[in-house]
Design an enzyme around this catalytic site. Structure first.
Site, PDB file in Angstrom:
ATOM      1  N   ASN A 177       0.870  -1.185   0.000  1.00  0.00           N
ATOM      2  CA  ASN A 177       0.000   0.000   0.000  1.00  0.00           C
ATOM      3  C   ASN A 177       0.900   1.227   0.000  1.00  0.00           C
ATOM      4  OD1 ASN A 177       0.517   0.922   2.821  1.00  0.00           O
ATOM      5  ND2 ASN A 177      -0.404  -1.064   3.277  1.00  0.00           N
TER       6      ASN A 177
ATOM      7  N   GLY B  33      -2.351  -9.822   3.486  1.00  0.00           N
ATOM      8  CA  GLY B  33      -2.097 -10.498   2.200  1.00  0.00           C
ATOM      9  C   GLY B  33      -0.637 -10.775   1.929  1.00  0.00           C
TER      10      GLY B  33
ATOM     11  N   ASP C 195       1.615  -8.681   1.197  1.00  0.00           N
ATOM     12  CA  ASP C 195       2.429  -7.654   1.886  1.00  0.00           C
ATOM     13  C   ASP C 195       2.811  -8.148   3.283  1.00  0.00           C
ATOM     14  OD1 ASP C 195       1.776  -4.086   2.557  1.00  0.00           O
ATOM     15  OD2 ASP C 195       3.631  -5.240   2.470  1.00  0.00           O
TER      16      ASP C 195
ATOM     17  N   SER D 226      -3.259  -6.388  -6.877  1.00  0.00           N
ATOM     18  CA  SER D 226      -4.577  -5.739  -6.773  1.00  0.00           C
ATOM     19  C   SER D 226      -5.775  -6.681  -6.817  1.00  0.00           C
ATOM     20  CB  SER D 226      -4.777  -4.660  -7.860  1.00  0.00           C
ATOM     21  OG  SER D 226      -4.125  -3.458  -7.495  1.00  0.00           O
TER      22      SER D 226
ATOM     23  N   GLY E 246      -6.566  -9.053  -4.725  1.00  0.00           N
ATOM     24  CA  GLY E 246      -7.033  -9.508  -3.413  1.00  0.00           C
ATOM     25  C   GLY E 246      -7.873  -8.428  -2.763  1.00  0.00           C
TER      26      GLY E 246
HETATM   27  N1  APR Z   1       2.373 -15.499  -2.196  1.00  0.00           N
HETATM   28  C1  APR Z   1       1.811 -15.188  -3.392  1.00  0.00           C
HETATM   29  N2  APR Z   1       0.625 -14.571  -3.518  1.00  0.00           N
HETATM   30  C2  APR Z   1      -0.027 -14.257  -2.373  1.00  0.00           C
HETATM   31  C3  APR Z   1       0.496 -14.528  -1.087  1.00  0.00           C
HETATM   32  C4  APR Z   1       1.746 -15.182  -1.022  1.00  0.00           C
HETATM   33  N3  APR Z   1       2.333 -15.487   0.137  1.00  0.00           N
HETATM   34  N4  APR Z   1      -0.409 -14.073  -0.147  1.00  0.00           N
HETATM   35  C5  APR Z   1      -1.441 -13.557  -0.837  1.00  0.00           C
HETATM   36  N5  APR Z   1      -1.235 -13.665  -2.169  1.00  0.00           N
HETATM   37  C6  APR Z   1      -2.089 -13.261  -3.286  1.00  0.00           C
HETATM   38  C7  APR Z   1      -3.555 -13.098  -3.014  1.00  0.00           C
HETATM   39  O1  APR Z   1      -4.198 -14.353  -2.945  1.00  0.00           O
HETATM   40  C8  APR Z   1      -3.943 -12.297  -4.254  1.00  0.00           C
HETATM   41  O2  APR Z   1      -4.089 -13.179  -5.346  1.00  0.00           O
HETATM   42  O3  APR Z   1      -1.661 -11.977  -3.724  1.00  0.00           O
HETATM   43  C9  APR Z   1      -2.713 -11.421  -4.510  1.00  0.00           C
HETATM   44  C10 APR Z   1      -2.880  -9.961  -4.097  1.00  0.00           C
HETATM   45  O4  APR Z   1      -3.697  -9.905  -2.944  1.00  0.00           O
HETATM   46  P1  APR Z   1      -3.375  -8.891  -1.722  1.00  0.00           P
HETATM   47  O5  APR Z   1      -2.195  -9.377  -0.990  1.00  0.00           O
HETATM   48  O6  APR Z   1      -4.658  -8.695  -0.979  1.00  0.00           O
HETATM   49  O7  APR Z   1      -2.939  -7.531  -2.426  1.00  0.00           O
HETATM   50  P2  APR Z   1      -3.820  -6.407  -3.143  1.00  0.00           P
HETATM   51  O8  APR Z   1      -5.132  -6.910  -3.648  1.00  0.00           O
HETATM   52  O9  APR Z   1      -2.884  -5.756  -4.122  1.00  0.00           O
HETATM   53  O10 APR Z   1      -4.143  -5.398  -1.954  1.00  0.00           O
HETATM   54  C11 APR Z   1      -3.075  -4.664  -1.401  1.00  0.00           C
HETATM   55  O11 APR Z   1      -3.597  -5.382   0.822  1.00  0.00           O
HETATM   56  O12 APR Z   1      -2.190  -6.477   2.223  1.00  0.00           O
HETATM   57  C12 APR Z   1      -2.687  -5.244   1.904  1.00  0.00           C
HETATM   58  O13 APR Z   1      -0.920  -3.727   2.502  1.00  0.00           O
HETATM   59  C13 APR Z   1      -1.618  -4.313   1.409  1.00  0.00           C
HETATM   60  O14 APR Z   1      -3.049  -2.418   1.498  1.00  0.00           O
HETATM   61  C14 APR Z   1      -2.443  -3.334   0.631  1.00  0.00           C
HETATM   62  C15 APR Z   1      -3.487  -4.228  -0.010  1.00  0.00           C
END
Ligand code: APR
Length: 176
Positions: A29, A37, A39, A122, A124
């Site tokens: 973010n 997630g 991150d 993006s 998730g």
């Molecule tokens: N390895 C690979 N992919 C992963 C992992 C992992 N360990 N954990 C989660 N994912 C996948 C999710 O399943 C999704 O398909 O990463 C993709 C992106 O999801 P998010 O992590 O939710 O990221 P995003 O949708 O870009 O949202 C970003 O979420 O975690 C917060 O700080 C982050 O505010 C920001 C937002």
């Protein structure tokens, strides 16, 4: 360079924090101070030094990217990029997501990174429709690989099988 693109793009299911590649990309973010997630997983894997380092980066605008060491991760670097929150598609979301891949790959080239892994940015918490996001990821990556040989391999790491299936279906149309 058209030939060999299929060997330079890989789609796998797994946990991006386990990959021993030059760089993994974080779906961060704009604060760059961690979250849930992928991150959260990356910060847990890298350890507290990552947060300390990121504090000094002073955040990152949506669509842009910044690089840090990987610290305790098997990957040497983390490229933090901030995807757009999906707000219906009329807020330049597609261009901003494309910029995440373009800017992450440009930073990779600048840092002589040859193997790089991306999560599905993006799709998730940020709610970007998966099929459209995956198409943007594959299309933009193909353009960069076509234009230069600096990057040997781009790996798309799908956390779940549904995401994997979407990427595997789309790559057939992106890489004829
Ligand atoms: N390895 C690979 N992919 C992963 C992992 C992992 N360990 N954990 C989660 N994912 C996948 C999710 O399943 C999704 O398909 O990463 C993709 C992106 O999801 P998010 O992590 O939710 O990221 P995003 O949708 O870009 O949202 C970003 O979420 O975690 C917060 O700080 C982050 O505010 C920001 C937002």
């Amino acid at each position: 360079m058209k030939t060999g693109l299929r060997t330079r793009i890989e789609i796998i299911q797994g946990d991006i924090t386990k990959l021993k590649v030059d760089a993994i990309v974080n779906a961060a973010n704009s604060s760059l101070l961690g979250g849930g997630g992928v991150d959260g997983a990356i910060h847990r894997g890298a350890g507290p030094q990552l947060l300390e380092y990121c504090r000094r980066l002073n955040g990152c605008p949506t669509g842009e990217a910044k690089i840090s060491p990987g610290f305790n991760l098997p990957a040497k670097y983390v490229i933090h990029t901030v995807g757009p929150v999906w707000r219906g598609g009329n807020n330049n979301e597609e261009k901003l997501l494309a910029n995440c891949y373009i800017n992450s790959l440009l930073i990779a080239v600048e840092n002589r990174i040859r193997t790089i892994a991306f999560p599905a940015i993006s799709t998730g918490v940020y709610g970007f429709p998966l099929e459209s996001a995956a198409n943007i990821a594959l299309t933009e990556s193909k353009k960069i690989l076509d234009d230069n040989n600096m990057i040997d391999k781009i790996i798309f790491v799908c956390f779940d099988v549904y995401t994997l299936r979407v990427y595997e279906k789309l790559i057939e149309s992106v890489l004829p």
